[in-house]
Design a protein around this motif. Structure first.
Motif, PDB file in Angstrom:
ATOM      1  N   ALA A  13      -1.776  -9.171 -22.457  1.00 22.18           N
ATOM      2  CA  ALA A  13      -0.504  -9.390 -21.575  1.00 22.18           C
ATOM      3  C   ALA A  13      -0.807  -9.257 -20.147  1.00 22.18           C
ATOM      4  O   ALA A  13      -0.263  -9.997 -19.233  1.00 22.18           O
ATOM      5  CB  ALA A  13       0.597  -8.401 -21.863  1.00 22.18           C
ATOM      6  N   ASP A  14      -1.517  -8.368 -19.907  1.00 20.09           N
ATOM      7  CA  ASP A  14      -2.368  -8.082 -18.479  1.00 20.09           C
ATOM      8  C   ASP A  14      -2.840  -9.599 -17.898  1.00 20.09           C
ATOM      9  O   ASP A  14      -2.575 -10.081 -16.922  1.00 20.09           O
ATOM     10  CB  ASP A  14      -3.087  -7.020 -18.297  1.00 20.09           C
ATOM     11  N   LEU A  15      -3.911  -9.970 -18.681  1.00 27.32           N
ATOM     12  CA  LEU A  15      -4.794 -11.212 -18.415  1.00 27.32           C
ATOM     13  C   LEU A  15      -3.875 -12.462 -18.296  1.00 27.32           C
ATOM     14  O   LEU A  15      -4.100 -13.161 -17.425  1.00 27.32           O
ATOM     15  CB  LEU A  15      -5.716 -11.176 -19.344  1.00 27.32           C
ATOM     16  N   LEU A  16      -2.954 -12.633 -19.153  1.00 23.03           N
ATOM     17  CA  LEU A  16      -1.948 -13.925 -18.929  1.00 23.03           C
ATOM     18  C   LEU A  16      -0.987 -13.809 -18.074  1.00 23.03           C
ATOM     19  O   LEU A  16      -0.134 -14.982 -17.807  1.00 23.03           O
ATOM     20  CB  LEU A  16      -1.628 -13.927 -20.338  1.00 23.03           C
ATOM     21  N   ALA A  17      -0.987 -12.742 -17.276  1.00 15.34           N
ATOM     22  CA  ALA A  17      -0.273 -12.816 -16.158  1.00 15.34           C
ATOM     23  C   ALA A  17      -0.782 -13.176 -14.922  1.00 15.34           C
ATOM     24  O   ALA A  17      -0.148 -13.376 -13.793  1.00 15.34           O
ATOM     25  CB  ALA A  17       0.586 -11.398 -15.909  1.00 15.34           C
ATOM     26  N   LEU A  18      -1.976 -13.339 -15.100  1.00 13.14           N
ATOM     27  CA  LEU A  18      -2.861 -13.587 -13.721  1.00 13.14           C
ATOM     28  C   LEU A  18      -2.923 -15.144 -13.679  1.00 13.14           C
ATOM     29  O   LEU A  18      -2.763 -15.739 -14.562  1.00 13.14           O
ATOM     30  CB  LEU A  18      -4.456 -13.231 -14.072  1.00 13.14           C
ATOM     31  N   PRO A  19      -2.868 -15.710 -12.334  1.00 14.50           N
ATOM     32  CA  PRO A  19      -3.118 -17.083 -12.198  1.00 14.50           C
ATOM     33  C   PRO A  19      -4.089 -17.782 -12.955  1.00 14.50           C
ATOM     34  O   PRO A  19      -5.421 -16.997 -13.351  1.00 14.50           O
ATOM     35  CB  PRO A  19      -3.353 -17.399 -10.765  1.00 14.50           C
ATOM     36  N   PRO A  20      -3.903 -19.026 -13.891  1.00 17.09           N
ATOM     37  CA  PRO A  20      -4.920 -19.446 -14.670  1.00 17.09           C
ATOM     38  C   PRO A  20      -6.320 -19.460 -14.132  1.00 17.09           C
ATOM     39  O   PRO A  20      -7.480 -19.469 -15.084  1.00 17.09           O
ATOM     40  CB  PRO A  20      -4.316 -20.663 -15.021  1.00 17.09           C
TER      41      PRO A  20
END
Length: 289
Positions: A13-20
């Motif tokens: 969840a944390d990683l997938l909220a970062l810009p791609p």
């Protein structure tokens, strides 16, 4: 759910909220940091599409829960066969989907990655899926999408493939719907709104009628003003003609006076000449005697 699964879901969840653009490096760093079986599973996480990332931002922003709550209300209205409620909720759903899609676009642009038209459309389809389908909503509200969700293309394990980590079996806890008394109060308020809308519609029709009458009155006033202007122009011409005639009369009166003076002068001259003639005649008669 095991502790490893919960840990993976949290990191995902944390990683997938970062810009791609930052995802891969951050994923590899977290995988190395955590290590072990969980680290290896983190290293296998897929990079999200830009549209899926924007939906994850929307979930973290907290506004997508409102869309899911509307979905529950829509199902209640369907169960009750409440046509008026269905129509209202349908309009509200379309407005909310569009508003949330715009919000996702704003969040993405604010994070430095604006959405293209195709991406925005994919985001809107995912938001709509969350409203229409509770299973899709449960998946989307994890905030762990790696691909957007389109209800028209949900076949087989498509939903599981769209979510990183575990796939929830049910919706997360959301605020409960109003109880019966509150719902009745809401419906009464909605009836009041409909009545106010009816009054507004009547008022708008009356305003339209008045505006038409006003336009007609203005047209008549314009025509009357045109006639007044024409009459004023005629009056101005008549006044000028009268002034010219008065001036001509004054000139003729002056000429008349001059002629009368000339006649008087001539008459006096005649009288003098006659007097002189008579006097001369008398002198001549006296000398002859």
């Amino acid at each position: 759910m095991s502790d490893d699964d919960a840990r993976l879901d949290e990191v995902a969840a944390d990683l997938l909220a970062l810009p791609p653009a930052r995802f891969t490096a951050a994923r590899n760093e977290r995988a190395a940091e955590i290590g072990g079986g969980v680290g290896r599973r983190i290293a296998k996480l897929r990079k999200p599409t830009v549209a899926a990332w924007a939906v994850n931002l929307l979930v973290r922003d907290g506004q997508l829960g409102e869309a899911v709550e509307l979905s529950r209300a829509l199902h209640e209205a369907q169960d009750d066969r409440d046509a008026a409620e269905l129509a209202r909720l349908g309009r509200q759903r379309r407005q909310l989907v569009a508003a949330l899609a715009r919000r996702a676009g704003e969040l993405a642009a604010g994070a430095g990655t604006p959405l293209s038209a195709a991406m925005a459309d994919a985001v809107e389809k995912s938001v709509n899926a969350a409203i229409v389908d509770e299973t899709a909503a449960a998946a989307i509200l994890t905030g762990r999408l790696v691909a957007t969700v389109d209800l028209a293309a949900l076949e087989g394990d498509a939903l599981g493939q769209a979510v990183a980590g575990s796939l929830p079996e049910a919706l997360p806890a959301l605020p409960a719907r109003d109880d019966l008394a509150a719902r009745r109060a809401r419906k009464a308020a909605e009836r009041a709104v409909r009545e106010a809308e009816r009054v507004l519609a009547d008022a708008e029709r009356e305003r339209t009628s008045v505006e038409k009458k006003l336009a007609s009155a203005r047209e008549k006033a314009d025509r009357a003003q045109e006639r007044v202007d024409a009459l004023r122009a005629d009056l101005a011409r008549a006044e000028k003609d009268a002034a010219d005639a008065d001036a001509a009369v004054q000139r003729r009166e002056g000429e008349q006076k001059d002629a009368a003076d000339a006649v008087s002068t001539a008459r006096r001259a005649v009288v003098r000449a006659e007097s002189e003639r008579d006097a001369e005649a008398q002198r001549n008669e006296g000398g002859g005697a």
